[in-house]
Motif scaffolding. Structure first.
Motif, PDB file in Angstrom:
ATOM      1  N   ASN A  44       0.755  -4.127   0.244  1.00 24.16           N
ATOM      2  CA  ASN A  44       1.837  -3.311   0.822  1.00 24.16           C
ATOM      3  C   ASN A  44       3.226  -3.869   0.532  1.00 24.16           C
ATOM      4  O   ASN A  44       4.123  -3.805   1.382  1.00 24.16           O
ATOM      5  CB  ASN A  44       1.642  -3.173   2.336  1.00 24.16           C
ATOM      6  N   ASP A  56      -0.322  -1.556  -3.205  1.00 28.93           N
ATOM      7  CA  ASP A  56      -0.950  -0.748  -2.170  1.00 28.93           C
ATOM      8  C   ASP A  56      -1.605  -1.627  -1.114  1.00 28.93           C
ATOM      9  O   ASP A  56      -1.372  -2.841  -1.062  1.00 28.93           O
ATOM     10  CB  ASP A  56      -1.944   0.228  -2.798  1.00 28.93           C
ATOM     11  N   TRP A  57      -2.444  -1.015  -0.246  1.00 24.60           N
ATOM     12  CA  TRP A  57      -3.045  -1.729   0.880  1.00 24.60           C
ATOM     13  C   TRP A  57      -4.113  -2.740   0.451  1.00 24.60           C
ATOM     14  O   TRP A  57      -4.577  -3.519   1.259  1.00 24.60           O
ATOM     15  CB  TRP A  57      -3.667  -0.711   1.837  1.00 24.60           C
ATOM     16  N   MET A  62       0.845  -0.906  -8.308  1.00 26.43           N
ATOM     17  CA  MET A  62       0.955   0.538  -8.397  1.00 26.43           C
ATOM     18  C   MET A  62       1.460   1.006  -9.756  1.00 26.43           C
ATOM     19  O   MET A  62       1.134   2.118 -10.197  1.00 26.43           O
ATOM     20  CB  MET A  62       1.870   1.072  -7.290  1.00 26.43           C
ATOM     21  N   SER A 230      -2.952   7.893  -0.791  1.00 30.81           N
ATOM     22  CA  SER A 230      -1.653   7.491  -0.246  1.00 30.81           C
ATOM     23  C   SER A 230      -1.220   8.332   0.944  1.00 30.81           C
ATOM     24  O   SER A 230      -0.331   7.923   1.700  1.00 30.81           O
ATOM     25  CB  SER A 230      -0.581   7.573  -1.343  1.00 30.81           C
ATOM     26  N   LYS A 238       4.992   3.681   3.890  1.00 34.50           N
ATOM     27  CA  LYS A 238       4.653   3.260   2.516  1.00 34.50           C
ATOM     28  C   LYS A 238       4.942   4.412   1.549  1.00 34.50           C
ATOM     29  O   LYS A 238       4.060   4.937   0.882  1.00 34.50           O
ATOM     30  CB  LYS A 238       3.179   2.840   2.432  1.00 34.50           C
ATOM     31  N   LEU A 241       3.877   4.656  -2.382  1.00 35.03           N
ATOM     32  CA  LEU A 241       2.504   4.887  -2.817  1.00 35.03           C
ATOM     33  C   LEU A 241       2.312   6.301  -3.364  1.00 35.03           C
ATOM     34  O   LEU A 241       1.439   6.540  -4.198  1.00 35.03           O
ATOM     35  CB  LEU A 241       1.534   4.650  -1.658  1.00 35.03           C
TER      36      LEU A 241
END
Length: 274
Positions: A44, A56-57, A62, A230, A238, A241
């Motif tokens: 993140n 991302d998580w 990305m 996302s 976020k 995303l």
């Protein structure tokens, strides 16, 4: 001179768009391994110097995932557009040349396919072929041919009224020979333009059905998968995303549309602005 400058500008824009799309496709292929690398120590992260599109998580880059997804979409678009354009060429020529019940059946098929909501038809065909890569390719390829087939049919009907075609028919030349020697060369501009203009539609519909869960599997870093995943993180702030993959998809679609427009200008010199 102004006419020549218009053609040069069209050629330059066509080549520039093609180079950018090829670069995206190659870069995505080279980064496919990196796109799957997870590192929870960097999850993140907002866009910055090290990760231009953020992470991302699961700590995945990305930018790599976006380029890989675009590369996959471009390859699917090329394959489906080529298959769809060939189907349109064969059916369009057959409909106009053979006439009679063949023309009636093909025209009925065109009306039937065009009468069904497009995204629904793609999803149904994709489900019938088991979803995944094969399902997406079949769904997009088997649903995008009617418009081009109708254009080709109309062009062939016009060509059949030409003096040299009617003379060949009176001399006993077979319909297959007439189609191969006299019709297909004149259909090349429409075929190539229709082929390129199908790319953006194919890419958008591939991303759409994948986003809805009827396309590529979640394990693949496709743009539709990225955007679908996302959605649940947008409410937590976020934003990157979805924004960067979405904008990248729009850019690719615009570039393909620009290629089709410039190719049309090159193949039809009268359409180049003076």
């Amino acid at each position: 001179m102004r006419h020549w400058n218009g053609r040069k500008n069209a050629l330059f824009l066509l080549v520039a768009a093609a180079v950018v799309l090829c670069a995206v496709a190659v870069a995505g292929g080279l980064l496919s391994g990196q796109a799957m690398v997870t590192d929870f120590t960097r999850k993140n992260l907002a866009p910055g110097g090290q990760f231009l599109f953020g992470t991302d998580w699961m700590g995945r880059d990305m930018l790599s995932r976006t380029l890989t997804g675009l590369s996959l979409s471009i390859r699917i678009g090329l394959l489906t557009a080529a298959v769809s354009a060939v189907i349109a060429l064969v059916l369009g020529v057959a409909s106009a040349v053979l006439g009679g019940w063949v023309d009636a059946v093909i025209s009925w098929c065109i009306d039937l396919v065009m009468g069904i909501p497009h995204i629904l038809l793609v999803m149904l065909i994709s489900l019938a072929f088991g979803k995944g890569f094969v399902g997406v390719v079949a769904g997009v390829a088997l649903s995008h041919w009617p418009s081009l087939a109708r254009v080709i049919r109309g062009e062939v009907l016009q060509l059949r009224g030409a003096v040299y075609v009617r003379t060949a028919e009176k001399l006993g030349v077979s319909r297959l020979t007439i189609a191969r020697r006299h019709l297909l060369p004149h259909l090349l501009p429409q075929f190539l333009t229709g082929l390129v203009l199908q790319f953006p539609h194919a890419i958008l519909h591939e991303a759409s059905v994948t986003f809805l869960g009827f396309g590529l599997s979640p394990e693949q870093p496709a743009i539709g998968v990225i955007l679908s995943e996302s959605m649940s993180y947008l409410t937590t702030g976020k934003w990157w995303l979805a924004m960067f993959p979405g904008l990248s998809l729009v850019l690719v679609v615009v570039l393909f549309a620009a290629m089709g427009e410039q190719l049309r200008k090159l193949l039809d010199p009268a359409s180049v602005h003076m």
